[in-house]
Design a protein around this motif. Structure first.
Motif, PDB file in Angstrom:
ATOM      1  N   GLY A 177       0.815  -1.215   0.000  1.00 32.84           N
ATOM      2  CA  GLY A 177       0.000   0.000   0.000  1.00 32.84           C
ATOM      3  C   GLY A 177       0.842   1.255   0.000  1.00 32.84           C
ATOM      4  O   GLY A 177       0.524   2.239  -0.697  1.00 32.84           O
ATOM      5  N   ALA A 178       1.953   1.239   0.758  1.00 34.82           N
ATOM      6  CA  ALA A 178       2.803   2.429   0.837  1.00 34.82           C
ATOM      7  C   ALA A 178       3.511   2.713  -0.480  1.00 34.82           C
ATOM      8  O   ALA A 178       3.747   3.869  -0.841  1.00 34.82           O
ATOM      9  CB  ALA A 178       3.825   2.256   1.963  1.00 34.82           C
ATOM     10  N   GLY A 179       3.853   1.655  -1.228  1.00 39.16           N
ATOM     11  CA  GLY A 179       4.592   1.854  -2.470  1.00 39.16           C
ATOM     12  C   GLY A 179       3.741   1.895  -3.720  1.00 39.16           C
ATOM     13  O   GLY A 179       4.245   2.186  -4.808  1.00 39.16           O
ATOM     14  N   LEU A 180       2.438   1.617  -3.569  1.00 39.07           N
ATOM     15  CA  LEU A 180       1.579   1.514  -4.746  1.00 39.07           C
ATOM     16  C   LEU A 180       1.422   2.848  -5.469  1.00 39.07           C
ATOM     17  O   LEU A 180       1.545   2.918  -6.704  1.00 39.07           O
ATOM     18  CB  LEU A 180       0.197   0.976  -4.318  1.00 39.07           C
ATOM     19  CG  LEU A 180      -0.801   0.718  -5.444  1.00 39.07           C
ATOM     20  CD1 LEU A 180      -0.264  -0.317  -6.420  1.00 39.07           C
ATOM     21  CD2 LEU A 180      -2.141   0.261  -4.863  1.00 39.07           C
ATOM     22  N   TYR A 181       1.174   3.905  -4.731  1.00 37.91           N
ATOM     23  CA  TYR A 181       0.923   5.209  -5.357  1.00 37.91           C
ATOM     24  C   TYR A 181       2.148   5.679  -6.136  1.00 37.91           C
ATOM     25  O   TYR A 181       2.053   6.038  -7.328  1.00 37.91           O
ATOM     26  CB  TYR A 181       0.549   6.234  -4.285  1.00 37.91           C
ATOM     27  CG  TYR A 181       0.175   7.592  -4.850  1.00 37.91           C
ATOM     28  CD1 TYR A 181      -1.127   7.871  -5.226  1.00 37.91           C
ATOM     29  CD2 TYR A 181       1.137   8.586  -5.013  1.00 37.91           C
ATOM     30  CE1 TYR A 181      -1.474   9.106  -5.755  1.00 37.91           C
ATOM     31  CE2 TYR A 181       0.810   9.817  -5.536  1.00 37.91           C
ATOM     32  CZ  TYR A 181      -0.501  10.084  -5.905  1.00 37.91           C
ATOM     33  OH  TYR A 181      -0.826  11.316  -6.431  1.00 37.91           O
ATOM     34  N   LEU A 182       3.312   5.641  -5.486  1.00 39.58           N
ATOM     35  CA  LEU A 182       4.546   6.111  -6.144  1.00 39.58           C
ATOM     36  C   LEU A 182       4.936   5.182  -7.284  1.00 39.58           C
ATOM     37  O   LEU A 182       5.479   5.629  -8.305  1.00 39.58           O
ATOM     38  CB  LEU A 182       5.680   6.213  -5.125  1.00 39.58           C
ATOM     39  CG  LEU A 182       5.486   7.264  -4.014  1.00 39.58           C
ATOM     40  CD1 LEU A 182       6.657   7.213  -3.036  1.00 39.58           C
ATOM     41  CD2 LEU A 182       5.358   8.660  -4.622  1.00 39.58           C
ATOM     42  N   GLY A 183       4.673   3.885  -7.121  1.00 34.68           N
ATOM     43  CA  GLY A 183       4.995   2.935  -8.186  1.00 34.68           C
ATOM     44  C   GLY A 183       4.196   3.197  -9.444  1.00 34.68           C
ATOM     45  O   GLY A 183       4.743   3.192 -10.560  1.00 34.68           O
ATOM     46  N   ILE A 184       2.892   3.435  -9.287  1.00 38.72           N
ATOM     47  CA  ILE A 184       2.046   3.735 -10.446  1.00 38.72           C
ATOM     48  C   ILE A 184       2.459   5.061 -11.081  1.00 38.72           C
ATOM     49  O   ILE A 184       2.510   5.194 -12.311  1.00 38.72           O
ATOM     50  CB  ILE A 184       0.565   3.766 -10.026  1.00 38.72           C
ATOM     51  CG1 ILE A 184       0.111   2.375  -9.567  1.00 38.72           C
ATOM     52  CG2 ILE A 184      -0.316   4.257 -11.176  1.00 38.72           C
ATOM     53  CD1 ILE A 184      -1.304   2.335  -9.034  1.00 38.72           C
ATOM     54  N   LYS A 185       2.761   6.036 -10.236  1.00 41.22           N
ATOM     55  CA  LYS A 185       3.146   7.353 -10.740  1.00 41.22           C
ATOM     56  C   LYS A 185       4.431   7.294 -11.555  1.00 41.22           C
ATOM     57  O   LYS A 185       4.604   8.017 -12.537  1.00 41.22           O
ATOM     58  CB  LYS A 185       3.311   8.313  -9.559  1.00 41.22           C
ATOM     59  CG  LYS A 185       3.273   9.783  -9.937  1.00 41.22           C
ATOM     60  CD  LYS A 185       3.206  10.654  -8.691  1.00 41.22           C
ATOM     61  CE  LYS A 185       3.056  12.136  -9.077  1.00 41.22           C
ATOM     62  NZ  LYS A 185       2.959  12.990  -7.869  1.00 41.22           N
TER      63      LYS A 185
END
Length: 492
Positions: A44-52
């Motif tokens: 969850g913590a890395g999902l946003y930055l990973g998609i971005k």
């Protein structure tokens, strides 16, 4: 009143004779849950930055909402196979002045306290925090979107309860899920696109949260109404008279004195929910090889192919066999009071497992399509299962003293009824020993596949040669723990 119910449940847990085993199981489950929960938080913590990073210029919230419907579909499937329904002994409560609705509300509230309801939070909360820190998002929109996800998760929890209780709801939900997946796969209907519009709409228009709230209230009421209409003492204590269909099992007479035990086991499987469900699910082990044989990466990992080959013919052995003698817990005392040689009882279980392995091996014949080397691995695995794993499984059963209710509607994948932590230790040689027996000669023979296959097959044949020796040792273990097992099975 809710506090009183919690107190009663806690006392029931502490005063159980299997308290220590229950604690051990829960410790193991806690460790597994902690690991999965930690992975969920990291994801969850890395999902946003990973998609971005992977898709620059696109709002990650749009991507997440496009695929979140598949998360909820997978969540529902996983719950159906693994989530245990809340259980409470309500018979004593039905004859004392306690409001019926309070008991039902407690049961429904108890279902909310589940790891399946916590897991989405462990992903969604870190994701939302990261989105607020690193993105240009309205806190109100993000917070209400998170609340919508929580409410939908709880809705799935109550939907799963209806699916488990009602065949009508099960068939409706199953039809919708299968149709949706088929439409997505064949391109008839893009679920991701339209589902993304719905969930992204919850984010863009946070006051639409009233829709998930209404769905949750409806499902809660449906569960409450279902339980309320069936909350009667007459239905709880009345015995249903069923017409028993006799089957011709004369073909088992060739096994001589063990035929009686074998016929009883076959009838038990045919007539009772729990063993029948386990046997049906063990059939899925036949497809285990598809995961490995269709992936080219495993062609360079023959030890993994040997691992898969063991599973293909071991479905019944691992699922049904490991719960011997718990399957007979309801009439174990009666059996032990008869003039029945223990050796015949154990040998009948052994023959039943051997027969299941042979049937699984015959059904695995289509794997010839992947090559004769793969089929030879399956044959060697079947030999090991018959000659070694059957005896290891019977030995593990001697340490299993948890009773099983045959007609309990249990989950084939997750129910711990009849399970104890010792089974995990006994499972290690059943899984690791064949891989070691294959890999060591394979490595020493300069990566010769045939060397590993022959060693694995010969080990099973040697086990058959020493069959009487193994059964004698196992019989002694059962005899030594006979009265402890009877006492444990007497517990209700």
């Amino acid at each position: 009143m809710i506090q009183k119910f919690i107190s009663l449940q806690w006392k029931e847990f502490l005063r159980s004779a299997s308290f220590q085993k229950g604690v051990a199981i829960k410790v193991l489950l806690f460790i597994a849950a902690a690991y999965v929960g930690g992975m969920a938080i990291v994801t969850g913590a890395g999902l946003y930055l990973g998609i971005k990073k992977m898709i620059p210029g696109v709002d990650p919230m749009l991507i997440v909402n496009s695929f979140i419907i598949f998360w909820f579909m997978a969540d529902l499937l996983l719950r159906y196979f693994m989530q245990q329904m809340p259980v409470m002994n309500i018979k004593p409560l039905m004859i004392i002045p306690i409001k019926q609705k309070n008991i039902i509300h407690f049961l429904l509230g108890k279902s909310v306290i589940s790891f399946f309801n916590l897991l989405p939070l462990l992903v969604a909360i870190p994701y939302c925090i990261t989105a607020l820190i690193n993105g240009n998002h309205s806190p109100l929109n993000v917070i209400l979107w998170l609340l919508s996800i929580i409410i939908i998760t709880l809705s799935i929890n109550f939907l799963n309860m209806l699916v488990n209780k009602s065949n009508t709801v099960f068939y409706i939900v199953a039809t919708v899920l299968v149709s949706s997946i088929a439409c997505q796969y064949f391109g008839v209907f893009n679920i991701a696109q339209y589902g993304g519009m719905v969930f992204y709409g919850l984010y863009m228009n946070p006051f639409y949260i009233v829709v998930p709230i209404a769905i949750l209230a409806l499902l809660y009421y449906a569960n409450f109404n279902y339980l309320n209409n069936r909350f009667y003492l007459d239905s709880a204590i009345s015995k249903k008279v069923k017409e028993v269909n006799a089957s011709d099992l004369s073909w088992l007479d060739r096994f001589g004195s063990m035929a009686t035990f074998l016929k009883n086991d076959v009838r038990m499987i045919w007539r009772n929910k729990r063993p029948r469900q386990v046997v049906i699910m063990s059939f899925l082990f036949l497809f285990y090889g598809v995961i490995f044989f269709t992936q080219k990466v495993y062609n360079d990992m023959p030890a993994m192919l040997a691992f898969a080959s063991i599973f293909i013919t071991a479905g019944f052995l691992f699922s049904f066999g490991q719960l011997v003698p718990s399957w007979d817990s309801e009439h174990y005392k009666m059996m032990m009071s008869q003039n029945i040689p223990y050796r015949q009882y154990l040998e009948s279980k052994w023959y039943l497992m051997v027969l299941a392995v042979l049937v699984s091996f015959i059904l695995s014949t289509p794997y010839i399509y992947f090559g004769w080397d793969k089929y030879a691995l399956i044959a060697a695995g079947a030999s090991f299962n018959i000659g070694i794993n059957t005896f290891v499984t019977l030995f593990g059963g001697a340490l299993n003293r948890v009773p099983i209710k045959l007609n309990e509607k249990a989950k084939a994948f997750s129910n711990t009824n009849g399970f104890n932590p010792t089974q995990l230790l006994i499972a290690l040689p059943k899984l690791l020993l064949p891989v070691g027996l294959f890999w060591l000669p394979y490595y020493l023979a300069d990566y010769n596949l045939n060397a590993g296959i022959i060693t694995l097959a010969v080990s099973g044949l040697l086990g058959l040669v020493f069959k009487d020796f193994f059964l004698t040792k196992i019989e002694k273990v059962y005899q030594d723990g006979k009265y402890k097992t009877i006492a444990a099975f007497d517990e209700k």
